[in-house]
Design a protein around this motif. Structure first.
Motif, PDB file in Angstrom:
ATOM      1  N   LYS A 110       0.829  -1.196   0.000  1.00  8.93           N
ATOM      2  CA  LYS A 110       0.000   0.000   0.000  1.00  8.93           C
ATOM      3  C   LYS A 110       0.867   1.251   0.000  1.00  8.93           C
ATOM      4  O   LYS A 110       1.907   1.300   0.657  1.00  8.93           O
TER       5      LYS A 110
ATOM      6  N   ASP B 221       1.733   4.627   1.348  1.00  9.09           N
ATOM      7  CA  ASP B 221       1.474   5.326   2.602  1.00  9.09           C
ATOM      8  C   ASP B 221       1.766   6.824   2.506  1.00  9.09           C
ATOM      9  O   ASP B 221       1.236   7.597   3.303  1.00  9.09           O
TER      10      ASP B 221
ATOM     11  N   HIS C 208       6.193   3.161   0.898  1.00 13.00           N
ATOM     12  CA  HIS C 208       5.480   2.114   1.639  1.00 13.00           C
ATOM     13  C   HIS C 208       6.294   1.744   2.866  1.00 13.00           C
ATOM     14  O   HIS C 208       7.523   1.559   2.794  1.00 13.00           O
TER      15      HIS C 208
ATOM     16  N   ASP D 293      -4.013   1.476  10.740  1.00 11.00           N
ATOM     17  CA  ASP D 293      -4.848   2.066   9.699  1.00 11.00           C
ATOM     18  C   ASP D 293      -4.048   3.083   8.884  1.00 11.00           C
ATOM     19  O   ASP D 293      -2.895   3.398   9.195  1.00 11.00           O
ATOM     20  N   SER D 294      -4.677   3.610   7.839  1.00 11.68           N
ATOM     21  CA  SER D 294      -3.961   4.495   6.906  1.00 11.68           C
ATOM     22  C   SER D 294      -3.495   5.766   7.606  1.00 11.68           C
ATOM     23  O   SER D 294      -2.420   6.300   7.302  1.00 11.68           O
TER      24      SER D 294
ATOM     25  N   ARG E 179      -0.344   4.832   9.601  1.00 14.45           N
ATOM     26  CA  ARG E 179       0.775   4.536   8.692  1.00 14.45           C
ATOM     27  C   ARG E 179       1.386   5.824   8.139  1.00 14.45           C
ATOM     28  O   ARG E 179       2.615   5.979   8.093  1.00 14.45           O
ATOM     29  N   SER E 180       0.530   6.766   7.736  1.00 15.83           N
ATOM     30  CA  SER E 180       1.060   8.017   7.195  1.00 15.83           C
ATOM     31  C   SER E 180       1.762   8.827   8.282  1.00 15.83           C
ATOM     32  O   SER E 180       2.777   9.487   8.010  1.00 15.83           O
TER      33      SER E 180
ATOM     34  N   ASP F 198      -8.324   7.948   0.676  1.00 17.93           N
ATOM     35  CA  ASP F 198      -8.645   6.519   0.570  1.00 17.93           C
ATOM     36  C   ASP F 198      -9.217   6.136  -0.782  1.00 17.93           C
ATOM     37  O   ASP F 198      -9.267   4.948  -1.106  1.00 17.93           O
TER      38      ASP F 198
END
Length: 952
Positions: free
Chosen positions: A61, A63, A157, A240-241, A244-245, A283
């Motif tokens: 994914k 990020d 990522h 979650d996103s 992660r960011s 998203d």
């Protein structure tokens, strides 16, 4: 050029596209695995990677995104041709080109074409920085074959081991396997809550996060040594996103690029143009057909839509998508808007009370009664004539709508409302901290800002050059003294500029009133006061809106030259300066009308003049409160309508349209390229960058000042603020979801310095409303007349009591009216509003004892009102606990459960140790039974037997 071995470039068989597989550097304690080959691309590679949400392999994914500008020089084209000759498998496209270090060297002795060394320097910095990111464990992938010409994207990522490492460093609280029951209410409270839930069900957002929970997972700061405590069944969704960011951004901030003169993180690289943007991805799409369900789409439907204005906000989903800091802002805005509902209802009741009693108000009836035949003195010299008090009947009746006994009650109510609002917000904040696992969170000192590091380096280099010292330096107050002096002078100058503009508007009002008084038409002369007031307020509004934008830029510049160390220090200093300047800008015209207009007029025959020609303004016969109401309402509504709504809608739309035109100009004319669907990071790049929450908070704080500071003069202020905020919430939500790039999630447990500003405004509001009631309204003079001077205990004769007499023969030469017979008869005595001795008295025109009686009553009221309301506010603050009882019980329960979990873990370890000891003992007995004759080696045998299970 040295080839970096961390990057492996594998040609795809079908499409001939460079695919880069980056192997992260594993942490100590983790085994390093061989990099695996990527599967060949399908026929639609964009669909496999969900149009930019994943790497080309469709598994990793994205990020974070780094964006940079690049220029294709002739050297680059030569290198590209040689690369194609050397590698026959690479054809056609340039997608996902190799990262730093992947290049082809020119042959020796061959002359290099002319290149842009500035661009080369940026490229070398990017290569080093991205190499350092790879060494930090991140995985990168480059894409330069986009629809935006000259723009390259680096997709980042974070693999699992990096996420675990950074989550432990950041002390992120993550949910464990342990779940516990949330304490529920019982008895009557339970029935009341169930009824309230059924009633409010239609206005609840249809999101899973907003449903009431009966169980909660126990949270604990993540630790790699205690991974068994956490539910890691689905590692892809454990972080979650948003998380992660945040983790990737922390790595980007602390990773340095040493090829520059000083170490540079991502903020410095952005400031120096090495990268043009850095942001996490949304998203997915929020509108269109066949859009996969995602949090952004759900927010757009249930939050960022004007059709759901009547619903509660899905605050938990907002926090999940945007982070705690933005979630707290919208939670605070929601609480503030809800609290405006009772304030609006009471304000409407007060206004309706004024409307219902206007015909029973004796002072206004006396002013409107033409039989009294009260002749007033001229409002200006020469051009103005005498006038009848009955001509101000409409103003007097309108003043009663806002100047009646109910407004005093409303002022007390709003002071208590402000205290209750602050306490309610503190309790709501604690509930959110508990739900969002922020109870033990403490903000750590942030990384130094790039500008601060540059100044420190410059200072250390100067000192090293002079004294040959290399000690670590820091900026002292002596280094910042020129900036502090500039700040002081600049703020004083800006405040002086605001006062000068207000003074200019005063001159405009006086001169315009004199000019309109010369008008030959009676209607023109009768509407002088309304015309002058309305035009002056509109001028004030335009100036306030313009200066607001100017002061915002000046405040940022003044903060930048101070060179604060961290982003938090920078934000707090910026907020303080911006609020100070905007507060003075917004409220100075209102303060003038409330406390200064009509106070320094003088009297007929001895007026106060400006520049020896302009007479100071007087209040209307009904007082200045009506004019204060007009001033406050126009400025408040104008700021909300123009600045808060039109600017927030129009400016982002205009910027987006300009960016669209620029990109359309750059775009290739190739139809196939034009029809290709954009990647997610390309779409997000076209959005407006997130500029922080300071503008959002600032407009609401200024509005809070309008609602509380002068509420005694405008009871409908809470109603207009409520209507504005209902639109403002959805407008801000739509902006965050659809118009802005996704901001980096920031953890926060409160709203920071804004809470202290709110408390300060609440305290100031008590004092200002006390002075408005005492000195601006006629409430105190009416009370004094009623209880000291009234003959029959009523208000009959009050108007005559407040007016003094003047003999027209005492006018100064050249100031008497040019047309003394304008009313149709000769005037001997005219009246003016003041407490002075009559002309037939021994001390004519001196201040009378009535003035001192009213002044003493006014000061006494200020002292009593201020202390009483302050005491009541503190009592409300004391009686309402900051932490709700159920939340404190839940927090205590969490601590007890966490201790139990660790005690069980320790008991398990002890039991295992006891089991090992029992096995060790049995082994020792076996050793003794099998070797009874070897007594001299018994201890050694036992030692060896004991050592085996311990080694295991």
């Amino acid at each position: 050029m040295r080839v970096n071995k961390k990057y492996s470039c594998l040609p795809a068989e079908e499409k001939g596209i460079h695919i880069i597989n980056i192997r992260a550097i594993e942490d100590i304690g983790y085994d390093q695995h061989e990099s695996t080959l990527l599967n060949s691309l399908s026929k639609n590679p964009d669909a496999d990677c969900k149009y930019g949400l994943y790497f080309r392999d469709g598994k990793r994914k994205v990020d974070y995104i780094l964006v940079y500008h690049y220029k294709k020089s002739s050297a680059g084209k030569t290198l590209a041709r040689r690369a194609q000759q050397n590698d026959a498998s690479v054809r056609g496209t340039k997608q996902d080109q190799p990262l730093p270090g992947k290049g082809v060297q020119l042959e020796m002795g061959e002359s290099e074409p002319h290149v842009d060394y500035h661009e080369d320097d940026k490229r070398f910095r990017r290569e080093e920085y991205e190499g350092n990111l790879v060494e930090a464990g991140l995985e990168l992938e480059r894409d330069e074959d986009t629809k935006i010409h000259g723009i390259g994207f680096v997709k980042i990522h974070a693999p699992w081991n990096v996420l675990c490492r950074e989550a432990e460093f950041l002390k992120l609280k993550m949910p464990t396997k342990k779940m516990y029951q949330i304490n529920q209410t019982h008895g009557l409270l339970k029935k009341i809550n169930s009824v309230i839930q059924k009633i409010t069900e239609p206005i609840q957002p249809k999101v899973a996060e907003h449903k009431p929970q009966t169980v909660k997972r126990l949270s604990y700061p993540f630790s790699r040594e205690k991974q068994h405590l956490f539910d890691l069944s689905d590692k892809d969704s454990f972080f979650d996103s948003k998380t992660r960011s945040t983790i990737v951004y922390e790595i980007l901030k602390r990773t340095t690029c040493t090829k520059a003169k000083y170490s540079m993180g991502i903020t410095s690289l952005l400031a120096n143009g090495v990268y043009s943007a850095a942001y996490p991805l949304h998203d997915g799409d929020y509108e269109g057909e066949n859009v996969e369900p995602n949090d952004r789409k759900l927010l757009c439907e249930e939050w960022a839509s004007y059709g759901v204005f009547y619903k509660y906000q899905p605050i938990d989903l907002v926090r999940k998508y945007f982070g705690e800091k933005i979630g707290l802002y919208f939670a605070w805005l929601g609480v503030y808007t809800q609290m405006l509902i009772p304030a609006s209802i009471v304000g409407i009741i007060v206004f309706l009370y004024g409307c219902a009693t206007v015909d029973e108000n004796i002072p206004s009836m006396e002013m409107c009664d033409q039989r009294n035949n009260i002749t007033m003195c001229p409002l200006c010299d020469k051009t103005c004539s005498y006038w009848k008090m009955s001509s101000a009947c409409a103003t007097a009746r309108a003043s009663h709508l806002f100047d009646n006994p109910a407004t005093v009650f409303f002022s007390v109510f709003m002071a208590l409302w402000a205290a209750t609002f602050m306490e309610h917000w503190k309790r709501k904040q604690m509930r959110l901290n508990y739900r969002w696992d922020l109870t033990g969170f403490e903000e750590e000192e942030d990384h130094p800002r790039a500008e601060y590091e540059a100044k420190v380096l410059e200072k250390s280099l100067r000192k090293e050059h002079k004294h040959k010292e290399t000690d670590k330096e820091k900026l002292t107050w002596k280094d910042r003294f020129p900036a502090y002096l500039t700040n002081f002078v600049g703020i004083i100058f800006m405040v002086g500029l605001t006062f000068a503009i207000v003074f200019g508007v005063i001159i405009y009002r006086i001169s315009t009133a004199a000019a309109l008084a010369i008008s030959s038409t009676p209607s023109g002369r009768s509407s002088v006061r309304v015309t002058v007031t309305a035009t002056a307020v509109i001028i004030n509004l335009v100036v306030i809106i313009i200066l607001d934008e100017v002061y915002g830029c000046i405040a940022r510049w003044l903060t930048q030259i101070e060179v604060p160390k961290t982003d938090k220090n920078f934000e707090e200093r910026l907020i303080f300066k911006a609020f100070l300047l905007k507060f003075v800008n917004a409220y100075t015209p209102i303060f003038y009308v409330a406390f200064f207009k009509g106070r320094f007029v003088g009297r007929p025959g001895d007026y106060v003049y400006i520049f020896h020609s302009f007479r100071m303004e007087e209040c209307a016969p009904g007082g200045c409160l009506m004019e204060l109401c007009i001033q406050l309402s126009i400025i408040m509504l104008g700021k909300q309508l123009i600045q808060n709504n039109l600017f927030e809608i129009g400016i982002p739309k205009m910027k987006k349209f300009i960016r669209y035109l620029k990109l359309k100009r750059r775009r290739s004319l190739d139809h196939e390229e034009h029809m290709k669907k954009k990647q997610r990071y390309e779409v997000d790049y076209n959005l407006e960058p997130f500029a922080g929450l300071t503008p959002e908070y600032m407009e609401m704080i200024i509005q809070f000042g309008f609602v509380t500071l002068f509420v005694a003069s405008f009871p409908l202020a809470p109603l207009f603020a409520l209507l504005n905020n209902i639109i403002e919430i959805r407008l801000d939500a739509k902006k965050f979801v659809t118009e802005l790039r996704r901001p980096v999630a920031v953890r926060a447990k409160d709203i920071g310095i804004w809470y202290n500003i709110l408390r300060g405004i609440g305290k100031l509001a008590v004092i200002i409303n006390a002075f408005v009631i005492s000195f601006t309204s006629d409430f105190i003079p009416r009370l004094v007349y009623l209880y000291m001077y009234s003959e029959n205990g009523t208000m009959h004769g009050f108007v005559n009591h407040t007016l003094s007499s003047f003999n027209v023969s005492d006018f100064q030469a050249g100031t008497a009216p040019n047309d003394p017979l304008d009313l149709g008869y000769e005037v001997q005595i005219c009246r003016y509003k003041d407490y002075r001795e009559p002309p037939w008295s021994e001390n004519k025109y001196d201040i009378s004892k009535d003035f001192w009686a009213v002044l003493a009553a006014r000061l006494a009221f200020v002292i009593v009102f201020q202390n009483l309301v302050m005491f009541m506010s503190e009592f409300v603050d004391w009686i309402i606990p900051d932490i709700p009882k159920d939340i404190s019980q839940q927090i205590h329960k969490e601590k007890v459960l966490m201790v139990e979990v660790f005690m069980r873990e320790e008991q398990g370890k002890l039991q295992m140790l006891e089991t090992w000891k029992d096995k060790d003992k049995k082994k020792g007995e076996n050793c003794n039974n099998h070797s009874p004759g070897l007594s001299r080696s018994r201890s050694g045998s036992l030692s060896s037997c004991h050592s085996y299970p311990l080694d295991v």
